[in-house]
Design a protein around this motif. Structure first.
Motif, PDB file in Angstrom:
ATOM      1  N   ARG A 615       0.934  -1.114   4.780  1.00 62.05           N
ATOM      2  CA  ARG A 615       1.320  -1.283   3.388  1.00 62.05           C
ATOM      3  C   ARG A 615       2.471  -0.366   3.016  1.00 62.05           C
ATOM      4  O   ARG A 615       3.367  -0.752   2.271  1.00 62.05           O
ATOM      5  CB  ARG A 615       0.109  -1.020   2.487  1.00 62.05           C
ATOM      6  CG  ARG A 615      -0.972  -2.063   2.689  1.00 62.05           C
ATOM      7  CD  ARG A 615      -2.202  -1.719   1.899  1.00 62.05           C
ATOM      8  NE  ARG A 615      -2.752  -0.456   2.346  1.00 62.05           N
ATOM      9  CZ  ARG A 615      -3.720   0.197   1.701  1.00 62.05           C
ATOM     10  NH1 ARG A 615      -4.196  -0.298   0.592  1.00 62.05           N
ATOM     11  NH2 ARG A 615      -4.178   1.328   2.164  1.00 62.05           N
ATOM     12  N   PHE A 655       4.866   3.303  -8.185  1.00 63.10           N
ATOM     13  CA  PHE A 655       3.684   2.630  -8.747  1.00 63.10           C
ATOM     14  C   PHE A 655       2.922   1.859  -7.673  1.00 63.10           C
ATOM     15  O   PHE A 655       1.694   1.883  -7.613  1.00 63.10           O
ATOM     16  CB  PHE A 655       4.106   1.679  -9.879  1.00 63.10           C
ATOM     17  CG  PHE A 655       4.222   2.352 -11.213  1.00 63.10           C
ATOM     18  CD1 PHE A 655       3.099   2.524 -12.008  1.00 63.10           C
ATOM     19  CD2 PHE A 655       5.435   2.821 -11.671  1.00 63.10           C
ATOM     20  CE1 PHE A 655       3.201   3.148 -13.233  1.00 63.10           C
ATOM     21  CE2 PHE A 655       5.540   3.458 -12.895  1.00 63.10           C
ATOM     22  CZ  PHE A 655       4.425   3.613 -13.690  1.00 63.10           C
ATOM     23  N   MET A 656       3.699   1.168  -6.809  1.00 60.76           N
ATOM     24  CA  MET A 656       3.062   0.422  -5.730  1.00 60.76           C
ATOM     25  C   MET A 656       2.264   1.359  -4.838  1.00 60.76           C
ATOM     26  O   MET A 656       1.148   1.047  -4.416  1.00 60.76           O
ATOM     27  CB  MET A 656       4.126  -0.296  -4.888  1.00 60.76           C
ATOM     28  CG  MET A 656       4.725  -1.503  -5.550  1.00 60.76           C
ATOM     29  SD  MET A 656       3.706  -2.939  -5.303  1.00 60.76           S
ATOM     30  CE  MET A 656       4.825  -4.223  -5.803  1.00 60.76           C
ATOM     31  N   ALA A 659      -0.917   2.306  -6.500  1.00 59.86           N
ATOM     32  CA  ALA A 659      -1.876   1.213  -6.433  1.00 59.86           C
ATOM     33  C   ALA A 659      -2.445   1.086  -5.035  1.00 59.86           C
ATOM     34  O   ALA A 659      -3.640   0.836  -4.852  1.00 59.86           O
ATOM     35  CB  ALA A 659      -1.203  -0.095  -6.864  1.00 59.86           C
ATOM     36  N   MET A 660      -1.574   1.252  -4.039  1.00 68.48           N
ATOM     37  CA  MET A 660      -1.981   1.101  -2.637  1.00 68.48           C
ATOM     38  C   MET A 660      -3.126   2.038  -2.284  1.00 68.48           C
ATOM     39  O   MET A 660      -4.075   1.664  -1.608  1.00 68.48           O
ATOM     40  CB  MET A 660      -0.772   1.373  -1.749  1.00 68.48           C
ATOM     41  CG  MET A 660      -0.995   1.161  -0.294  1.00 68.48           C
ATOM     42  SD  MET A 660       0.313   1.959   0.632  1.00 68.48           S
ATOM     43  CE  MET A 660      -0.304   3.623   0.720  1.00 68.48           C
ATOM     44  N   ARG A 662      -5.404   3.066  -4.136  1.00 67.45           N
ATOM     45  CA  ARG A 662      -6.668   2.673  -4.750  1.00 67.45           C
ATOM     46  C   ARG A 662      -7.168   1.314  -4.297  1.00 67.45           C
ATOM     47  O   ARG A 662      -8.283   0.919  -4.637  1.00 67.45           O
ATOM     48  CB  ARG A 662      -6.509   2.670  -6.272  1.00 67.45           C
ATOM     49  CG  ARG A 662      -6.359   4.075  -6.813  1.00 67.45           C
ATOM     50  CD  ARG A 662      -5.833   4.092  -8.219  1.00 67.45           C
ATOM     51  NE  ARG A 662      -5.476   5.457  -8.581  1.00 67.45           N
ATOM     52  CZ  ARG A 662      -6.306   6.285  -9.197  1.00 67.45           C
ATOM     53  NH1 ARG A 662      -7.520   5.892  -9.506  1.00 67.45           N
ATOM     54  NH2 ARG A 662      -5.921   7.504  -9.492  1.00 67.45           N
ATOM     55  N   LEU A 663      -6.320   0.549  -3.614  1.00 74.84           N
ATOM     56  CA  LEU A 663      -6.758  -0.769  -3.143  1.00 74.84           C
ATOM     57  C   LEU A 663      -7.081  -0.684  -1.657  1.00 74.84           C
ATOM     58  O   LEU A 663      -6.493   0.118  -0.933  1.00 74.84           O
ATOM     59  CB  LEU A 663      -5.665  -1.808  -3.383  1.00 74.84           C
ATOM     60  CG  LEU A 663      -5.395  -2.170  -4.856  1.00 74.84           C
ATOM     61  CD1 LEU A 663      -4.180  -3.080  -4.958  1.00 74.84           C
ATOM     62  CD2 LEU A 663      -6.610  -2.818  -5.491  1.00 74.84           C
ATOM     63  N   PRO A 664      -8.024  -1.502  -1.182  1.00 73.60           N
ATOM     64  CA  PRO A 664      -8.421  -1.424   0.222  1.00 73.60           C
ATOM     65  C   PRO A 664      -7.357  -1.992   1.153  1.00 73.60           C
ATOM     66  O   PRO A 664      -6.511  -2.780   0.734  1.00 73.60           O
ATOM     67  CB  PRO A 664      -9.684  -2.285   0.270  1.00 73.60           C
ATOM     68  CG  PRO A 664      -9.454  -3.295  -0.808  1.00 73.60           C
ATOM     69  CD  PRO A 664      -8.708  -2.591  -1.889  1.00 73.60           C
ATOM     70  N   THR A 666      -5.954  -4.484   3.736  1.00 72.64           N
ATOM     71  CA  THR A 666      -6.314  -5.876   4.046  1.00 72.64           C
ATOM     72  C   THR A 666      -5.522  -6.397   5.227  1.00 72.64           C
ATOM     73  O   THR A 666      -5.571  -7.563   5.557  1.00 72.64           O
ATOM     74  CB  THR A 666      -6.036  -6.794   2.848  1.00 72.64           C
ATOM     75  OG1 THR A 666      -4.709  -6.550   2.396  1.00 72.64           O
ATOM     76  CG2 THR A 666      -7.020  -6.552   1.735  1.00 72.64           C
ATOM     77  N   GLY A 667      -4.753  -5.501   5.877  1.00 76.26           N
ATOM     78  CA  GLY A 667      -3.969  -5.943   7.031  1.00 76.26           C
ATOM     79  C   GLY A 667      -2.756  -6.723   6.598  1.00 76.26           C
ATOM     80  O   GLY A 667      -2.424  -6.791   5.416  1.00 76.26           O
TER      81      GLY A 667
ATOM     82  N   LYS B  24      -3.638 -12.582  -1.400  1.00 77.95           N
ATOM     83  CA  LYS B  24      -4.049 -11.175  -1.494  1.00 77.95           C
ATOM     84  C   LYS B  24      -3.241 -10.508  -2.590  1.00 77.95           C
ATOM     85  O   LYS B  24      -2.054 -10.815  -2.761  1.00 77.95           O
ATOM     86  CB  LYS B  24      -3.799 -10.466  -0.172  1.00 77.95           C
ATOM     87  CG  LYS B  24      -4.620 -11.025   0.979  1.00 77.95           C
ATOM     88  CD  LYS B  24      -4.262 -10.286   2.234  1.00 77.95           C
ATOM     89  CE  LYS B  24      -4.986 -10.875   3.432  1.00 77.95           C
ATOM     90  NZ  LYS B  24      -4.552 -10.224   4.666  1.00 77.95           N
ATOM     91  N   LEU B  26      -1.961  -7.386  -3.181  1.00 76.50           N
ATOM     92  CA  LEU B  26      -0.782  -6.550  -2.949  1.00 76.50           C
ATOM     93  C   LEU B  26       0.417  -7.361  -2.462  1.00 76.50           C
ATOM     94  O   LEU B  26       1.513  -7.260  -3.041  1.00 76.50           O
ATOM     95  CB  LEU B  26      -1.113  -5.398  -1.996  1.00 76.50           C
ATOM     96  CG  LEU B  26      -0.261  -4.151  -2.158  1.00 76.50           C
ATOM     97  CD1 LEU B  26      -0.316  -3.621  -3.588  1.00 76.50           C
ATOM     98  CD2 LEU B  26      -0.687  -3.061  -1.182  1.00 76.50           C
ATOM     99  N   LEU B  91       0.183  -4.923 -11.721  1.00 74.54           N
ATOM    100  CA  LEU B  91      -0.429  -3.889 -10.877  1.00 74.54           C
ATOM    101  C   LEU B  91      -1.745  -3.417 -11.492  1.00 74.54           C
ATOM    102  O   LEU B  91      -2.769  -3.285 -10.806  1.00 74.54           O
ATOM    103  CB  LEU B  91       0.517  -2.697 -10.758  1.00 74.54           C
ATOM    104  CG  LEU B  91       1.426  -2.637  -9.548  1.00 74.54           C
ATOM    105  CD1 LEU B  91       2.390  -1.473  -9.697  1.00 74.54           C
ATOM    106  CD2 LEU B  91       0.617  -2.480  -8.274  1.00 74.54           C
ATOM    107  N   TYR B  98      -9.857  -5.584  -8.680  1.00 74.20           N
ATOM    108  CA  TYR B  98     -10.556  -5.077  -7.500  1.00 74.20           C
ATOM    109  C   TYR B  98     -11.731  -4.205  -7.934  1.00 74.20           C
ATOM    110  O   TYR B  98     -12.826  -4.273  -7.400  1.00 74.20           O
ATOM    111  CB  TYR B  98      -9.596  -4.272  -6.612  1.00 74.20           C
ATOM    112  CG  TYR B  98     -10.317  -3.547  -5.509  1.00 74.20           C
ATOM    113  CD1 TYR B  98     -10.952  -4.273  -4.499  1.00 74.20           C
ATOM    114  CD2 TYR B  98     -10.381  -2.158  -5.480  1.00 74.20           C
ATOM    115  CE1 TYR B  98     -11.642  -3.627  -3.493  1.00 74.20           C
ATOM    116  CE2 TYR B  98     -11.063  -1.505  -4.480  1.00 74.20           C
ATOM    117  CZ  TYR B  98     -11.693  -2.239  -3.490  1.00 74.20           C
ATOM    118  OH  TYR B  98     -12.386  -1.601  -2.501  1.00 74.20           O
TER     119      TYR B  98
END
Lengths: 761, 120
Positions: A615, A655-656, A659-660, A662-664, A666-667, B24, B26, B91, B98
């Protein structure tokens, strides 16, 4: 609160029934006044002085709010208002203690207004709107007992069938209007030769006749009318005998000058009319519920008129118009009388009641008078109607023997049905009926049917009065020429008289065989094909298609929605490209080294975003794309834009990244060929479009305005800044507000989660 | 350069759409950003490209000629900012969805009221 409930209801009920005495007669009085108002036109109209009223509505399209009171319209207006007055009075007594009386009367009034509008309209669009008005109010009235499933089903059935017919009619009216060049019905009727000679005639005819046949319950659409008997008796008497179902017949009569006289007209109306007539009068014999029996005889009456209009010519039109009046009087009277029988005895099934004549003498007299007219006995109006029918069928230029035979059979069955309603409930040995003490109902119930039944006799006794007042102007309006001969009770011996006598004989035999015929028909009924099952099958199929479509389209998958959206977008762009007139551009194709460098950076970044499983790498590459675009802005003179782009790009990456965290994980993004194809089609469309846009000319007047005025008017030297803060300052303020709202919304979304987490855990 | 920008815009839209269709959250946001960028690029190029001449009126002059087209620049400037606002909100939504739904797969977010999911 709970204790006060029952008392409140009691008080309200008392108030209602007390107040009901005053307001419940208002509709009847209004209708009676309207009848008198229309009656003043009888004199002028019979002398050919036809009142018109035209108000401009949509002049650009040639649509006007036009009304024209010719003989046909006037007769219908008188029938609608006159019978309306009696039915409204009847309804006020029939539903005396019913709290729904107000709603019933409002619906009935709305219907009456629509019906008067429909019959007096002289503009196709005006007519159609009132036509739909009758469809909708009819739906409300059939479904009046909306707690019952049967009523709801019948109401929807009637709505769908007459509504679909209405749409066909609308299309037909539009085609006819564009062909004639006017939406005025009177002008369409003057252009009959043009319409009949046009290659569009079969289309117009089919569409208009579909509207008429569905409304007037002709085969194969006839089944909705017996179903509509789920409506209360006053409604059935008004809509389904005297007025609404005659709208189809009315329209066929109205368009007789414009559409009739062709082989198509005759070969459709006569066979369908004759077949429906026989079918309906046979099935009338099957019924034991008197109201249902009357419904079938109504279908028979409507098809008789259809057949006569199909035959055409002044004789048949005169017969159709006379029979229309005959039918309106006796059928509305009988429907209301059956309601009286039901109120008085508790049943309207002739197998449950008999010998009521002693207990209900008034009802018995009224029913007898109306039934004699229905049977076509001398000296009733029905006899005159029947004589005219035979006169015209015998002279039909289309299979006179067959048509006459069909008319005799139908009339004989009608004779037997009259016996069914006039003799079975009233004579023979009295037996226990559902009500202990059967008795005649009150005056408000008997007044209307008595007047109607008496009219049947009076019109028979004084035919010349009816001729002058109603029949002759109607025939003049429909056939375009005067009445051939005169209405008379006694024409002397002749073919019609012999045919009448034959009808009586056959009818008498059929009446004697009534029970046998009834048993036979009841046994055969399950084996026979019914058009209603076609309707049911169609509706089931429609439901299935709808369900499948929903499952297919509304599948709850975000990705498939997006796929379709992008595909649709690509399709729109490609259609515009292929159908458009833009040509390939002819600008220079030279590519500088710096262009190559930027192109390579951005393309490589795109590929990285697409392919990477990390990511962080993806976010960095995204930053690369934004920076590459910022460089394009710099070298092509957009310094302010480039600065903003770079600044925003940094924020996006930050910002990304937040967010990254806090988000899991996912490949990476797996390769989906279908998505790639959709994306590819869209991407190519965008590239091609942009190239074509760049190849065409550009209007620079706005830019020149800003270049010339920035310094002298706004005192600024950076044109982009001047545009943003000065020329389009308000716009910029709005955009600032959007950003603020987005920030607040984002904050709210994030905070809401926290609060719930704390409160919930 | 026009042909390069046209190609780049096409690439960006295609890649953006492809990522948005991945289902997905992201990658979806990545795609959204790319399409925003492509849109800005298209507006910019539509105003025609002029090399190295920013629309700045020299001190003392009243107007200029032959500079870059200022109008699309003004439009893009606000578009960039608005696009950023949209991205921030998206975002936040992605994070919240989630947090509440426990998934980043958009095809699993098909119930209007979580807890009463209808499978399809």
């Amino acid at each position: 609160m709970a204790e006060a409930g029952p008392e409140t209801v009691l008080v309200r009920k008392t108030v209602l029934s007390h107040g009901a005495g005053l307001w419940r007669f208002i509709p009847a009085l209004v209708a009676a006044a309207a009848t008198l108002w229309f009656a003043q036109f009888i004199g002028p109209v019979s002398h050919g002085d036809i009142p018109e009223y035209v108000a401009s509505w949509v002049p650009q399209l040639g649509i006007s709010f036009a009304f024209r009171l010719d003989g046909l319209a006037l007769a219908f207006a008188l029938l609608i208002c006159g019978i309306g007055a009696m039915v409204f009075l009847y309804a006020s007594a029939y539903f005396r203690s019913d709290r729904r009386l107000l709603s019933l009367q409002l619906s009935l009034m709305a219907f009456a207004v629509s019906m008067v509008g429909l019959t007096t309209a002289d503009d196709a669009i005006t007519l159609f709107i009132f036509w739909e008005g009758t469809t909708v109010t009819s739906f409300l009235l059939i479904g009046f007992d909306h707690e019952k499933e049967k009523s709801r089903r019948a109401a929807i059935q009637a709505l769908i069938i007459t509504g679909a017919g209405g749409l066909a009619l609308f299309a037909g009216l539009l085609v006819m209007g564009s062909l004639v060049g006017s939406f005025r019905l009177s002008e369409m009727n003057l252009a009959g030769d043009v319409i009949r000679a046009s290659p569009l005639y079969p289309v117009i005819f089919t569409l208009v006749i579909l509207g008429c046949f569905t409304k007037s319950a002709q085969w194969p659409f006839h089944f909705w009318l017996p179903g509509a008997m789920a409506a209360p008796t006053p409604v059935s008497a008004y809509l389904h005998s005297a007025t609404m179902v005659k709208a189809g017949v009315f329209l066929m009569a109205r368009f007789t000058p414009a559409l009739s006289g062709t082989d198509l007209w005759t070969w459709t109306l006569v066979p369908v009319g004759a077949f429906t007539m026989i079918l309906a009068s046979v099935w009338a014999m099957r019924q034991t519920d008197l109201k249902l029996m009357l419904a079938f005889t109504t279908v028979m009456g409507l098809s008789m008129m259809t057949m006569l209009l199909g035959i055409g010519g002044p004789y048949a039109v005169a017969a159709a118009m006379t029979f229309l009046l005959v039918h309106a009087f006796y059928k509305a009277g009988l429907f209301l009388s059956v309601g009286m029988i039901e109120k008085g005895s508790g049943s309207r099934d002739y197998t449950e009641i008999s010998g009521l004549a002693r207990a209900m003498p008034h009802t018995a007299t009224v029913v007898m008078l109306a039934a004699l007219s229905m049977a076509g006995m001398i000296p009733f109006f029905g006899f005159i109607g029947k004589e005219l029918i035979y006169e015209s069928t015998a002279h039909a230029h289309f299979a006179p023997q067959a048509v006459t035979a069909a008319a005799i059979l139908a009339n004989a069955l009608m004779f037997a049905c009259s016996g069914m309603v006039a003799i079975r409930p009233f004579f023979f040995r009295p037996r226990a009926c559902p009500k202990d003490k059967p008795a005649d109902p009150g005056w408000a119930l008997w007044l209307g049917p008595t007047i109607l039944a008496a009219l049947g006799l009076l019109c028979g006794l004084f035919p010349s009065a009816v001729e002058h007042v109603l029949v002759a102007p109607m025939v003049q309006a429909v056939a375009g020429e005067g009445l051939p001969g005169h209405l008379a009770l006694w024409h002397g011996p002749g073919l019609p008289l012999y045919l009448s006598l034959a009808t009586f004989a056959l009818g008498f035999v059929l009446y004697l065989l009534l029970d046998a015929i009834h048993t036979g028909l009841a046994a055969a009924e399950p084996k026979l094909p019914r058009t209603e099952s076609w309707y049911d099958g169609f509706m089931r199929g429609l439901g299935k298609v709808a369900r499948r479509t929903s499952v297919l389209v509304q599948n709850g998958n975000m990705t498939s929605y997006l796929r379709r959206t992008f595909l649709a977008l690509a399709a729109v762009i490609w259609i515009a490209l292929l159908a458009g007139t833009a040509s390939w551009p002819g600008f220079r194709l030279s590519v500088e080294a710096i262009d190559w460098a930027i192109f390579t950076i951005i393309t490589a970044s795109i590929v990285v975003v697409l392919r990477t499983a990390s990511r962080l790498t993806g976010i960095t590459a995204l930053g690369g794309i934004g920076s590459g675009i910022a460089i394009i802005f710099v070298i092509y003179g957009a310094t302010d834009v480039a600065m903003t782009q770079l600044f925003v790009e940094i924020l996006v990456v930050i910002f990304m990244a937040i967010a990254m965290v806090r988000l899991p994980r996912t490949g990476g993004v797996p390769f989906v060929p279908l998505n790639a194809v959709v994306a590819g089609i869209l991407g190519v469309a965008v590239s091609v479009t942009l190239l074509m846009v760049l190849g065409t000319g550009l209007d620079l007047s706005l830019t020149e305005f800003f270049e010339e005025n920035s310094a002298p008017v706004a005192l600024g030297h950076n044109i982009v800044n001047v545009i943003l803060v000065d020329f389009r300052g308000l716009d910029t303020m709005g955009e600032t507000a959007v950003i603020a709202i987005a920030a607040i919304a984002a904050y709210a979304v994030l905070m809401a989660g926290r609060k719930r987490a704390r409160g919930g855990e | 350069m026009e042909i390069m920008i046209a190609l780049l815009a096409g690439f960006l839209v295609a890649a953006g759409a492809y990522l948005m269709m991945s289902g997905k959250t992201l990658p979806y946001l990545f795609g959204l950003t790319m399409i925003s960028n492509a849109a800005n690029l298209i507006i910019f190029a539509s105003g025609r490209l002029t090399f190295g001449k920013p629309p700045l009126i020299p001190e003392g002059a009243h107007s200029i000629e032959g500079a870059s087209n200022a109008l699309p620049q003004a439009l893009i400037l606000t578009a960039i900012v608005i696009g950023f606002g949209l991205l921030v909100f998206a975002l936040a939504l992605a994070y919240r969805s989630y947090y509440v739904l426990g998934t980043t797969k958009m095809d699993h977010m098909n119930a209007s009221e979580p807890g009463t999911e209808v499978g399809s």
